[in-house]
Design an enzyme around this catalytic site. Structure first.
Site, mmCIF file in Angstrom:
data_model
loop_
_atom_site.group_PDB
_atom_site.id
_atom_site.type_symbol
_atom_site.label_atom_id
_atom_site.label_comp_id
_atom_site.label_asym_id
_atom_site.label_seq_id
_atom_site.Cartn_x
_atom_site.Cartn_y
_atom_site.Cartn_z
ATOM 1 N N SER A 99 3.352 -6.858 2.723
ATOM 2 C CA SER A 99 2.395 -5.987 3.401
ATOM 3 C C SER A 99 0.997 -6.140 2.799
ATOM 4 O O SER A 99 0.448 -7.228 2.804
ATOM 5 C CB SER A 99 2.898 -4.542 3.336
ATOM 6 O OG SER A 99 2.233 -3.733 4.262
ATOM 7 N N MET A 100 0.408 -5.070 2.255
ATOM 8 C CA MET A 100 -0.882 -5.209 1.602
ATOM 9 C C MET A 100 -0.808 -6.237 0.480
ATOM 10 O O MET A 100 -1.779 -6.952 0.203
ATOM 11 C CB MET A 100 -1.360 -3.875 1.036
ATOM 12 C CG MET A 100 -2.685 -3.980 0.285
ATOM 13 S SD MET A 100 -3.116 -2.485 -0.643
ATOM 14 C CE MET A 100 -2.053 -2.642 -2.087
ATOM 15 N N HIS A 153 9.901 -3.366 8.538
ATOM 16 C CA HIS A 153 8.743 -3.757 7.730
ATOM 17 C C HIS A 153 9.103 -4.128 6.282
ATOM 18 O O HIS A 153 8.674 -5.166 5.777
ATOM 19 C CB HIS A 153 7.706 -2.632 7.723
ATOM 20 C CG HIS A 153 6.489 -2.959 6.929
ATOM 21 N ND1 HIS A 153 5.631 -3.993 7.267
ATOM 22 C CD2 HIS A 153 5.981 -2.410 5.774
ATOM 23 C CE1 HIS A 153 4.650 -4.063 6.393
ATOM 24 N NE2 HIS A 153 4.842 -3.125 5.475
ATOM 25 N N ASP A 205 8.501 -4.570 13.543
ATOM 26 C CA ASP A 205 7.779 -4.030 12.395
ATOM 27 C C ASP A 205 6.957 -2.853 12.897
ATOM 28 O O ASP A 205 6.051 -3.017 13.711
ATOM 29 C CB ASP A 205 6.874 -5.113 11.800
ATOM 30 C CG ASP A 205 6.157 -4.666 10.533
ATOM 31 O OD1 ASP A 205 5.960 -3.456 10.344
ATOM 32 O OD2 ASP A 205 5.768 -5.542 9.732
ATOM 33 N N PHE A 258 0.826 -1.205 0.000
ATOM 34 C CA PHE A 258 0.000 0.000 0.000
ATOM 35 C C PHE A 258 0.861 1.256 0.000
ATOM 36 O O PHE A 258 1.767 1.394 0.837
ATOM 37 C CB PHE A 258 -0.885 -0.037 1.242
ATOM 38 C CG PHE A 258 -1.846 1.102 1.401
ATOM 39 C CD1 PHE A 258 -2.876 1.295 0.512
ATOM 40 C CD2 PHE A 258 -1.740 1.959 2.492
ATOM 41 C CE1 PHE A 258 -3.786 2.339 0.673
ATOM 42 C CE2 PHE A 258 -2.634 2.996 2.671
ATOM 43 C CZ PHE A 258 -3.668 3.191 1.753
#
Length: 258
Positions: free
Chosen positions: A103-104, A232, A202, A35
């Site tokens: 992530s996303m 992250h 993270d 994202f």
């Protein structure tokens, strides 16, 4: 409106595709960035897989790689559409296809795995929940607040940037919340072998995402690999080589099993 990327970053912010070669040419891997980010964050992972011979497709998701204002006008279904199309393109020319994401992008990979017969899933710090409690009010806040400061470049190694947007559109956070909820509901349908690379520190994706993933996923083979020296964006951090190597081993092992 000018792009939010420097000229140098734009070169690696584009989609990436490889036909594959050798014995792995008919083993495909579709990868999704996260994202507000772009393929910059997964460029090295994609190129590493392509160099080994895998067929690779890493799209630039709708609303990304331009301006945050573009992202604010993009529904989450368009992000999923773009990643699903990358998977389908590979499935048309490969015998075996895996999905992967950061992530996303991890949520998108899991959602594709819930709806298609993928051979396996490899995700890095997958997002399914928010660390900021205000996200639950994004549906209302988007009418009063256009954007908030971004949480980008959560990278332990010095001097590295993922080229994410400098602002996060609140309307897009609302769309992201819908993607997360939809993906969590579909997790029981994810039955393909799954490997998760999870940073021990993270600052973006909370541990509640892992709790939701463990509680919901239907896969019998589910492995979590801790990353002790990355934040992250681990695909650009100190543990990147470990991710590249272990994910490739995972793909090779399960490509033979199919």
């Amino acid at each position: 409106m000018a792009p939010d990327f420097t000229e140098a970053t734009m070169a690696t912010a584009q989609s990436f595709r490889s036909d594959g070669h050798g014995s792995l040419a008919r083993v495909g891997v579709a990868l999704s960035h996260g994202f507000t980010g772009s393929p910059v964050s997964l460029r090295s992972w994609s190129e590493s897989l392509a160099n080994e011979g895998y067929a690779v497709n890493m799209p630039l998701l709708a609303g990304h790689g331009t301006t945050w204002q573009d992202l604010s006008r993009t529904p989450w279904t368009n992000w999923y559409r773009d990643f699903e199309a990358a998977y389908l393109e590979l499935s048309a020319r490969c015998d075996t296809v895996f999905v992967a994401g950061l992530s996303m992008g991890g949520a998108l990979a899991l959602r594709v795995a819930a709806n298609h017969p993928v051979a396996g899933v490899a995700v890095v710090n997958p997002g399914l929940t928010f660390s900021d409690g205000r996200a639950k009010y994004s549906g209302l806040l988007r009418h009063m607040l256009k954007s908030v400061p971004a949480i980008g470049d959560d990278i332990k190694a010095p001097g590295i940037t993922e080229g994410a947007y400098l602002r996060t559109p609140v309307a897009a956070v609302h769309e992201l919340s819908k993607l997360f909820a939809d993906t969590i509901a579909q997790l029981p349908r994810v039955v393909a072998p799954t490997i998760v690379f999870r940073s021990t520190v993270d600052h973006v994706v909370p541990e509640s995402s892992m709790t939701a993933l463990r509680a919901g996923i239907g896969a019998k083979e589910f492995e979590v690999v801790p990353l002790g020296n990355s934040y992250h964006v681990a695909t650009m951090d100190n543990d990147a080589a470990q991710i590249f190597s272990q994910s490739s081993d995972f793909f090779r092992r399960h490509a033979r099993a199919v």
